[in-house]
Scaffold this motif. Structure first.
Motif, PDB file in Angstrom:
ATOM      1  N   ARG A 136       0.726  -1.157   0.073  1.00 55.90           N
ATOM      2  CA  ARG A 136       0.061   0.142  -0.134  1.00 55.90           C
ATOM      3  C   ARG A 136       1.009   1.130  -0.208  1.00 55.90           C
ATOM      4  NH1 ARG A 136      -4.773  -0.957   4.493  1.00 55.90           N
ATOM      5  NH2 ARG A 136      -5.757   0.402   3.466  1.00 55.90           N
ATOM      6  N   GLU A 168      -9.341   2.092   1.593  1.00 54.06           N
ATOM      7  CA  GLU A 168     -10.567   2.517   0.790  1.00 54.06           C
ATOM      8  C   GLU A 168     -10.975   2.321  -0.745  1.00 54.06           C
ATOM      9  OE1 GLU A 168      -8.455   6.359   0.531  1.00 54.06           O
ATOM     10  OE2 GLU A 168      -8.441   6.341   2.410  1.00 54.06           O
ATOM     11  N   GLU A 171      -8.877   2.102  -3.509  1.00 53.13           N
ATOM     12  CA  GLU A 171      -6.762   2.514  -3.134  1.00 53.13           C
ATOM     13  C   GLU A 171      -6.191   1.935  -4.013  1.00 53.13           C
ATOM     14  OE1 GLU A 171      -4.715   1.192   0.362  1.00 53.13           O
ATOM     15  OE2 GLU A 171      -6.927   1.402   1.162  1.00 53.13           O
TER      16      GLU A 171
END
Length: 235
Positions: A136, A168, A171
């Motif tokens: 991430r 999210e 994302e």
């Protein structure tokens, strides 16, 4: 049901399709049971937790009247040539936001997804354990999980426990996994489509769509999915 048809019944899968229609602002054709003329709208919002989605208000009074009176309808749409269909839907309520009125509709019990042959979902057996590492952004910790299935357009991962913090919507991150069947290391950009925690198994099910893929990655993904199909490991 033909070989290219798939009925999605899980909330996560239905959410994924509806969310893609929202993100692409794809036109949705609505066919009321009491009318012969179809009407066009778009998906404005999708809520996985409450299992509802919002459709933009119809501009024609006759369609709006049928919607608020709860007349059953079917939806027809297309995602990159893949046809989507669900029926027996009704408007639960009419809402209002800063952009105007919208119709709130419950998820269908099942959604028909007419796939391209290269978009079949191939399930990965537990005996072929394939680890996935998701990197991430913004210095968030990496997420490790197990590949559950894959198609030419995306894949699903099972993560032990609950994600902290949760993904999210859409994302962006990097996914890395070894596709042993085709001897290829896949290291590519992906976007999170949904994540859903299952209390009974203490696992989080996550869905992803591939970002921009290089030619070799796409070829290897197609070969991987095809090989699983040939081994009869298909949903």
């Amino acid at each position: 049901m033909t070989g290219s048809e798939r009925y999605y019944t899980s909330a996560g899968d239905i959410f994924s399709v509806l969310r893609t229609l929202q993100a692409d602002r794809s036109p949705i054709n609505i066919q009321f049971q009491s009318l012969t003329t179809p009407f066009s709208t778009i998906v404005l919002h999708v809520n996985l937790r409450e299992k509802v989605f919002h459709l933009d208000e119809f501009s024609l009074p006759v369609a709006h009247k049928r919607a608020i009176e709860g007349d059953p309808f079917a939806i027809y749409a297309s995602i990159n040539g893949i046809r989507v269909h669900a029926k027996d839907l009704v408007v639960k309520r009419v809402g209002l936001d800063r952009d105007g009125e919208f119709y709130e509709v419950a998820f269908p019990e099942r959604l028909l997804y007419l796939q391209r042959r290269d978009a079949f979902r191939a399930w990965v057996p537990t005996t072929m354990s394939t680890d996935v590492v998701l990197t991430r952004k913004n210095e968030l910790p990496k997420v490790k999980g197990r590949l559950q299935n894959m198609s030419a357009t995306g894949f699903r991962v099972v993560v032990e426990g609950r994600l902290k913090p949760d993904f999210e919507m859409l994302e962006s991150m990097q996914a890395k996994m070894e596709l042993a069947l085709v001897e290829h290391t896949l290291d590519c950009p992906v976007e999170a489509v949904y994540s859903q925690f299952a209390q009974e198994t203490n696992q989080t099910i996550c869905g992803f769509q591939f970002g921009n893929l290089g030619r070799q990655d796409q070829v290897s993904i197609n070969r991987f999915v095809t090989q699983l199909q040939r081994n009869s490991i298909v949903d």
